[in-house]
Motif scaffolding. Structure first.
Motif, mmCIF file in Angstrom:
data_model
loop_
_atom_site.group_PDB
_atom_site.id
_atom_site.type_symbol
_atom_site.label_atom_id
_atom_site.label_comp_id
_atom_site.label_asym_id
_atom_site.label_seq_id
_atom_site.Cartn_x
_atom_site.Cartn_y
_atom_site.Cartn_z
ATOM 1 N N ASP A 279 -1.909 7.136 5.319
ATOM 2 C CA ASP A 279 -1.675 8.496 5.621
ATOM 3 C C ASP A 279 -0.705 8.660 6.773
ATOM 4 O O ASP A 279 -0.875 7.860 7.767
ATOM 5 C CB ASP A 279 -2.782 9.377 5.869
ATOM 6 C CG ASP A 279 -3.607 9.756 4.580
ATOM 7 O OD1 ASP A 279 -2.935 9.458 3.473
ATOM 8 O OD2 ASP A 279 -4.935 10.011 4.758
ATOM 9 N N ASP B 2 -6.463 2.241 -0.192
ATOM 10 C CA ASP B 2 -5.595 2.809 -1.231
ATOM 11 C C ASP B 2 -4.363 3.296 -0.906
ATOM 12 O O ASP B 2 -3.418 3.383 -1.649
ATOM 13 C CB ASP B 2 -6.720 4.036 -1.975
ATOM 14 C CG ASP B 2 -7.898 3.799 -2.791
ATOM 15 O OD1 ASP B 2 -8.144 2.438 -3.088
ATOM 16 O OD2 ASP B 2 -8.869 4.330 -2.618
ATOM 17 N N SER B 3 -4.447 3.913 0.224
ATOM 18 C CA SER B 3 -3.046 4.694 0.813
ATOM 19 C C SER B 3 -3.147 4.455 2.153
ATOM 20 O O SER B 3 -4.271 4.470 2.761
ATOM 21 C CB SER B 3 -2.779 5.837 0.178
ATOM 22 O OG SER B 3 -3.787 6.810 0.574
ATOM 23 N N VAL C 263 0.841 -1.181 0.078
ATOM 24 C CA VAL C 263 -0.152 -0.009 -0.009
ATOM 25 C C VAL C 263 0.777 1.271 0.040
ATOM 26 O O VAL C 263 1.831 1.250 0.886
ATOM 27 C CB VAL C 263 -0.971 0.075 1.329
ATOM 28 C CG1 VAL C 263 -1.787 1.276 1.310
ATOM 29 C CG2 VAL C 263 -1.878 -1.251 1.400
ATOM 30 N N ALA C 264 0.631 2.264 -0.731
ATOM 31 C CA ALA C 264 1.326 3.381 -0.901
ATOM 32 C C ALA C 264 1.233 4.298 0.562
ATOM 33 O O ALA C 264 0.254 4.212 1.241
ATOM 34 C CB ALA C 264 0.750 4.273 -2.218
ATOM 35 N N VAL C 265 2.309 4.812 0.740
ATOM 36 C CA VAL C 265 2.391 5.750 1.813
ATOM 37 C C VAL C 265 2.232 7.264 1.263
ATOM 38 O O VAL C 265 2.958 7.803 0.472
ATOM 39 C CB VAL C 265 3.726 5.554 2.445
ATOM 40 C CG1 VAL C 265 3.944 6.644 3.758
ATOM 41 C CG2 VAL C 265 4.018 4.254 3.257
ATOM 42 N N ASN C 266 1.187 7.704 1.910
ATOM 43 C CA ASN C 266 0.934 9.338 1.725
ATOM 44 C C ASN C 266 1.029 10.251 2.722
ATOM 45 O O ASN C 266 0.663 10.110 3.848
ATOM 46 C CB ASN C 266 -0.626 9.390 1.202
ATOM 47 C CG ASN C 266 -0.812 10.570 0.919
ATOM 48 O OD1 ASN C 266 -0.330 11.594 0.146
ATOM 49 N ND2 ASN C 266 -2.271 11.235 1.352
ATOM 50 N N ARG D 114 8.390 4.028 -0.230
ATOM 51 C CA ARG D 114 6.920 4.812 -0.221
ATOM 52 C C ARG D 114 5.792 3.468 -0.296
ATOM 53 O O ARG D 114 4.840 4.052 -0.676
ATOM 54 C CB ARG D 114 7.156 5.530 -1.690
ATOM 55 C CG ARG D 114 7.909 6.615 -1.801
ATOM 56 C CD ARG D 114 8.134 7.231 -3.061
ATOM 57 N NE ARG D 114 9.081 8.348 -3.270
ATOM 58 C CZ ARG D 114 8.649 9.689 -3.146
ATOM 59 N NH1 ARG D 114 7.352 9.835 -2.723
ATOM 60 N NH2 ARG D 114 9.480 10.512 -3.195
ATOM 61 N N GLU D 115 6.045 2.575 0.188
ATOM 62 C CA GLU D 115 5.144 1.373 0.340
ATOM 63 C C GLU D 115 5.229 0.758 1.542
ATOM 64 O O GLU D 115 6.135 0.526 2.196
ATOM 65 C CB GLU D 115 5.131 0.599 -0.949
ATOM 66 C CG GLU D 115 4.450 1.250 -2.095
ATOM 67 C CD GLU D 115 4.302 -0.140 -3.353
ATOM 68 O OE1 GLU D 115 3.478 0.133 -4.361
ATOM 69 O OE2 GLU D 115 5.015 -0.869 -3.145
#
Length: 199
Positions: free
Chosen positions: A139, A136-137, A101-104, A123-124
């Motif tokens: 935070d 989705d991400s 999962v993407a890191v926001n 970034r994941e």
């Protein structure tokens, strides 16, 4: 749930022909599915991907059978920005799975406000979650980070709603000191001197 994406069986020798006709060569494997080479409509797949997101669950129509899958991996043409191959993992909706999962990053860190540089070496995150709950991400608030601070999985593990499989020392964000231009002899201009001789 998004609409079902239709598939067709493919011969690996026809990959170029399929791409030219608007199809993406792919492979599907996993839960109750025999690993097989397929092709999906680029138009339908791209539309569905926009609806459910990179980690979302979608349905593939494989020989008349609706199969729940997630996009496991993919390859793109760097120059054209088009997806040229996709890997689909068939899943059991009742069982948890590991997904990236993407890191926001959210907020403006104190260190950046003071001239520091924020960097994201990773970034994941890999989390364990049921297919219906895949985010989705994730935070991460960095507003409290000062120059020299590093944020690792250990710092956020208890704040995230999903079990993280990465190690505690897995670095997510760092705030480094601003770069100082080093003065070198090459950059320092020395006054020109001229030598004269008396006749």
């Amino acid at each position: 749930m998004s609409t079902v994406v239709k598939t067709q069986k493919r011969d690996k020798k026809e990959n170029a022909k399929l791409r030219n006709s608007g199809f993406i060569p792919a492979i599907v494997y996993g839960y109750e599915v025999e690993s097989q080479s397929i092709a999906v409509s680029e138009k339908d797949f791209t539309k569905t991907l926009r609806e459910v997101g990179r980690n979302g669950v979608m349905k593939l129509d494989i020989d008349g059978k609706s199969v729940n899958v997630v996009l496991s991996d993919y390859q793109t043409n760097v120059l054209k920005g088009q997806m040229i191959h996709a890997d689909f993992l068939a899943i059991n909706m009742k069982e948890e799975l590991e997904v990236n999962v993407a890191v926001n990053v959210t907020g403006t860190s104190v260190g950046v406000s003071e001239g520091g540089m924020l960097q994201q070496p990773n970034r994941e995150l890999t989390v364990t979650v049921k297919p219906s709950d895949i985010p989705d991400s994730i935070d991460i608030d960095v507003s409290g980070m000062a120059i020299g601070d590093t944020l690792t999985v250990a710092d956020i593990r208890e704040k995230v709603d999903y079990p993280i499989t990465n190690e505690d020392d897995y670095t997510l964000v760092t705030v480094s000191a601003p770069r100082v231009e080093e003065e070198t002899e090459d950059t320092e201009e020395e006054p020109e001197t001229t030598t004269t001789t008396e006749e």
